[in-house]
Design an enzyme around this catalytic site. Structure first.
Site, short mmCIF file in Angstrom:
data_model
loop_
_atom_site.label_atom_id
_atom_site.label_comp_id
_atom_site.label_asym_id
_atom_site.label_seq_id
_atom_site.Cartn_x
_atom_site.Cartn_y
_atom_site.Cartn_z
N THR A 54 0.81 -1.22 0.00
CA THR A 54 0.00 0.00 0.00
C THR A 54 0.84 1.28 0.00
OG1 THR A 54 -0.17 -0.10 2.42
CG2 THR A 54 -1.97 -1.10 1.15
N GLY A 55 2.14 1.18 0.33
CA GLY A 55 3.01 2.36 0.37
C GLY A 55 3.43 2.81 -1.03
N SER A 65 -4.46 -3.04 7.27
CA SER A 65 -4.95 -3.10 5.89
C SER A 65 -5.48 -4.48 5.51
CB SER A 65 -3.82 -2.73 4.90
OG SER A 65 -3.43 -1.39 5.07
N ARG A 119 21.37 -4.36 3.89
CA ARG A 119 22.42 -3.95 2.96
C ARG A 119 23.83 -4.26 3.45
NH1 ARG A 119 19.89 1.88 1.39
NH2 ARG A 119 18.11 1.09 0.20
N CYS A 154 18.86 4.82 -3.15
CA CYS A 154 18.45 5.41 -4.43
C CYS A 154 19.41 6.51 -4.90
CB CYS A 154 17.03 5.95 -4.35
SG CYS A 154 16.70 6.97 -2.91
N GLN A 169 17.90 15.69 -3.64
CA GLN A 169 17.02 14.53 -3.65
C GLN A 169 15.53 14.89 -3.59
OE1 GLN A 169 20.44 12.01 -1.25
NE2 GLN A 169 18.32 11.31 -1.08
N ARG A 177 17.52 17.78 0.54
CA ARG A 177 16.16 17.54 0.04
C ARG A 177 15.68 18.78 -0.69
NH1 ARG A 177 14.43 12.66 -0.29
NH2 ARG A 177 14.40 12.19 1.95
N HIS A 211 16.69 12.17 -8.43
CA HIS A 211 17.80 12.60 -7.58
C HIS A 211 18.96 13.04 -8.48
CE1 HIS A 211 15.62 11.21 -4.22
NE2 HIS A 211 16.30 10.13 -3.90
N ASN A 259 14.59 8.26 -8.89
CA ASN A 259 14.77 7.59 -7.60
C ASN A 259 13.75 6.50 -7.30
OD1 ASN A 259 13.23 10.17 -7.38
ND2 ASN A 259 12.77 9.38 -5.34
#
Length: 358
Positions: free
Chosen positions: A12-13, A40, A117, A157, A183, A243, A250, A335
């Site tokens: 949903t994001g 959800s 990561r 990203c 970004q 930002r 980006h 991105n």
């Protein structure tokens, strides 16, 4: 050929929505399960998303009436799919736990998240740059006790706006890299409606971003040793991450010095000719030309160039010699396409082509 069935975890994001958009007509994969948080679960996907659909194309009809599953019900989801994409919004510890749980349930996990990561036997891959790192999966499977399940993730990203350009020049041995990234707000999972404070504003801080930008390229340039990925020693990378009031894309302003300084013509030739495994295998999401160079002084521009090759190419411009460093240039990547869901879909294609997802 029957399509492989994928689950979207965190469907949903914003990144989950991007996965759904990208997989709508995918030749190899289809969305079989949408999974999200317990609040959800049980609703149709259209109900769960409500007025929060953030893509610029309509919600695909195929998912609208799918009932959202509880992402925590691992066995129930695992029983219905061949692999999954992870875009869950949880703490790092929770993400690691749930991604490992899916892997142990013999479901390969292709993750958009940062939690794994730096797990030594989890490959963090940009398919054009370090496709060989997927060979570490066999060691991870020994640790997890799995035959089919594993976790693979994509990097941050913002590094994709400059790391590919440097990667293509590695034979000249970059020694020092200074990069400032500009970004987009979608990198925070937001648009201007959600984040009106960003309109007519620049914020000179993004939590954790500078450390990722300085360290993750070194992991991409690392090697496998004793069943783990050992990061490269250099170059030294220092960054600032800012930002800016842009929806998607980006940008990076980069300064670089080399041990063996190339000519400008050599750099442009390396960028133009750069090809790798995704191009050789003609993977469905791979750009035909990965690195595009613009001769115009005022390009690449975020609003004009971010969608180059369906947002999967990276764009460079303004290459010139510098008074302090050897060269400077500007880079741009989309991105949420190359940098997020698109990069993960391309990685899944690589994993399928190499026999890891089946």
């Amino acid at each position: 050929m029957a399509k492989l069935k994928a689950a979207i975890l965190g469907a949903t994001g914003m990144v989950g929505q991007r996965f759904i958009q990208l997989l709508e007509n995918h030749p190899w994969f289809e969305v079989a399960v949408v999974a999200a948080s317990p609040r959800s679960a049980g609703k149709t996907y259209a109900e769960a998303v409500g007025d929060r659909w953030k893509m610029d194309t309509p919600m695909p009809a195929a998912v609208k009436d799918m009932v959202v599953m509880n992402v925590n019900e691992v066995e129930a989801v695992a029983a219905q799919v061949d692999f999954c994409f992870s875009a869950v919004d949880m703490t790092k510890d929770e993400i690691r736990a749930i991604e490992d749980a899916y892997a142990k349930a013999e479901v390969p996990v292709v993750s958009n998240n940062s939690a794994h990561r730096w797990t030594p036997d989890v490959p963090m891959v940009v398919p054009e740059l370090n496709p060989d790192h997927i060979e570490v999966i066999k060691y991870q499977q020994q640790r997890l006790g799995t035959k089919k399940g594993f976790v693979a993730c994509k990097p941050n990203c913002s590094i994709q706006s400059y790391t590919p350009a440097l990667h293509a020049l590695r034979e000249f041995e970059p020694t020092v890299v200074v990069a400032t990234t500009y970004q987009a707000i979608s990198g925070a999972g937001k648009n201007f409606k959600d984040w009106p404070e960003m309109i007519d504003n620049v914020i000179p801080y993004i939590g954790g971003e500078e450390e990722k930008s300085e360290q993750e390229p070194l992991r991409i340039w690392g090697h496998i040793e004793n069943g783990q990925i050992v990061k490269a020693e250099g170059p030294v990378i220092t960054t600032q991450c800012i930002r800016v009031p842009v929806t998607n894309g980006h940008m990076a302003a980069v300064f670089v010095s080399f041990k063996k300084k190339p000519t400008k013509e050599q750099i442009l030739e390396k960028w133009a000719s750069f090809k790798s495994v995704p191009q050789e295998l003609e993977l469905p999401s791979a750009p035909k030309q990965f690195i595009h160079y613009f001769e115009e002084d005022n390009r690449p521009q975020t609003g004009v160039d971010r969608d180059t090759e369906k947002g999967m190419a990276v764009c460079m411009g303004r290459l010139r010699e510098d008074k302090v460093y050897d060269y400077k240039f500007v880079g741009l990547s989309h991105n949420t396409l190359r940098g997020a869901a698109g990069g993960a879909v391309l990685m899944a294609e690589l994993l399928k082509a190499k026999g890891y997802i089946y």
